[in-house]
Enzyme design. Structure first.
Site, PDB file in Angstrom:
ATOM      1  N   PRO A 123       0.825  -1.215   0.000  1.00  0.00           N
ATOM      2  CA  PRO A 123       0.000   0.000   0.000  1.00  0.00           C
ATOM      3  C   PRO A 123       0.859   1.266   0.000  1.00  0.00           C
ATOM      4  CG  PRO A 123      -0.541  -1.447   1.864  1.00  0.00           C
ATOM      5  CD  PRO A 123       0.667  -2.001   1.214  1.00  0.00           C
ATOM      6  N   GLU A 124       0.481   2.227  -0.820  1.00  0.00           N
ATOM      7  CA  GLU A 124       1.154   3.528  -0.843  1.00  0.00           C
ATOM      8  C   GLU A 124       0.185   4.558  -0.235  1.00  0.00           C
ATOM      9  OE1 GLU A 124       3.005   4.366  -4.643  1.00  0.00           O
ATOM     10  OE2 GLU A 124       3.244   2.248  -5.055  1.00  0.00           O
TER      11      GLU A 124
END
Ligand SMILES: [Zn+2]
Length: 267
Positions: A2-3
């Site tokens: 996840p960013e």
């Protein structure tokens, strides 16, 4: 992994769903998934209210009455409520609320962490300060940060400069601004530097709007997959046609990471 956009989608979900909830208990099913920055244990959380859910880069920050919690999802961490999602395997901790609701942390690879801090300024990075949110980075400072021999892609991924940019959104932003990932950062002029920072902001906003990018594990807090993967131009599109020139998208390694780009459109 996840960013920023994926973590922001989860933050918004938690913000709508757990603020004002009171914690009854925290069940820790895998010891290393929870750390305590102080001389206390999980019982300290009992009866504390969730006052706010914030985010710094890829870190979630939950403010309680007497403690601060920092959550990093790492590779495969997922947060969701029962019974909206199955399966129930790989659960590392469960936060039980006095209302009867339960927040699950599922993490196949086991790198995710919940860190309980004393109330005050929680630390997000062990070694150094975390960088600016892309929207808060001043243009002049950004241009200063580019005065380095490093590849521009490496600078984009440096969490001490910009917080929350990972491989997907770095590749997309470089494509949108027509900049080759291997370019020396110091070779960008002011105009290119501005364009690149604007492109980072735009792709991040788009990612949030589409609920994040799901290739494998990422889920928004409501248990739903994101759809940003359907709107990417270069990331994992090796061999596909460039949307601008119809040439093939290439892949190379830059700073140890796979980088997807159009050799014709990115100079
Ligand atoms: Zn192209």
């Amino acid at each position: 992994m996840p960013e920023l956009p994926e973590v922001e989608v989860i933050r918004r979900f938690l913000n709508r769903n757990i603020v004002q909830e009171k914690i009854d208990s925290l069940d820790i099913l895998y010891d290393r998934s929870v750390e305590f920055e102080g001389d206390f244990n999980a019982s300290v959380l009992c009866g504390q209210r969730i006052c706010f859910v914030d985010r710094k880069g890829k870190y979630l920050h939950l403010g309680l009455d007497r403690n601060d919690l920092v959550i990093h999802l790492r590779m495969t961490g997922q947060l969701y409520f029962e019974p909206e999602r199955e399966p129930k395997d790989h659960i590392r901790w469960v936060m039980n609320f006095q209302s009867g609701r339960k927040l699950y942390f599922r993490d196949v690879r086991k790198f995710g962490r919940l860190v309980v801090h004393p109330k005050g300024a929680p630390k997000f990075c062990k070694n150094a300060e975390i960088g600016f949110e892309p929207w808060e980075m001043p243009l002049a400072l950004w241009f200063d940060e580019l005065k380095t021999e490093r590849a521009i892609k490496a600078v984009l991924l440096d969490q001490h400069i910009l917080a929350g940019v990972g491989n997907i959104y770095a590749d997309e932003a470089l494509y949108q601004s027509g900049i080759h990932p291997e370019r020396k950062a110091s070779s960008l002029d002011q105009h290119e530097a501005n364009n690149l920072l604007m492109a980072v902001r735009v792709v991040m906003e788009k990612g949030i709007r589409f609920g994040g990018t799901t290739f494998r594990d990422y889920l928004g807090g409501d248990g739903k997959k994101g759809s940003m993967q359907d709107h990417l131009s270069v990331y994992q599109k090796t061999g596909s046609k460039c949307r601008k020139c119809s040439g093939p998208i290439s892949r190379i390694k830059v700073a140890g990471r796979s980088s997807h780009f159009c050799p014709r459109c990115q100079k």
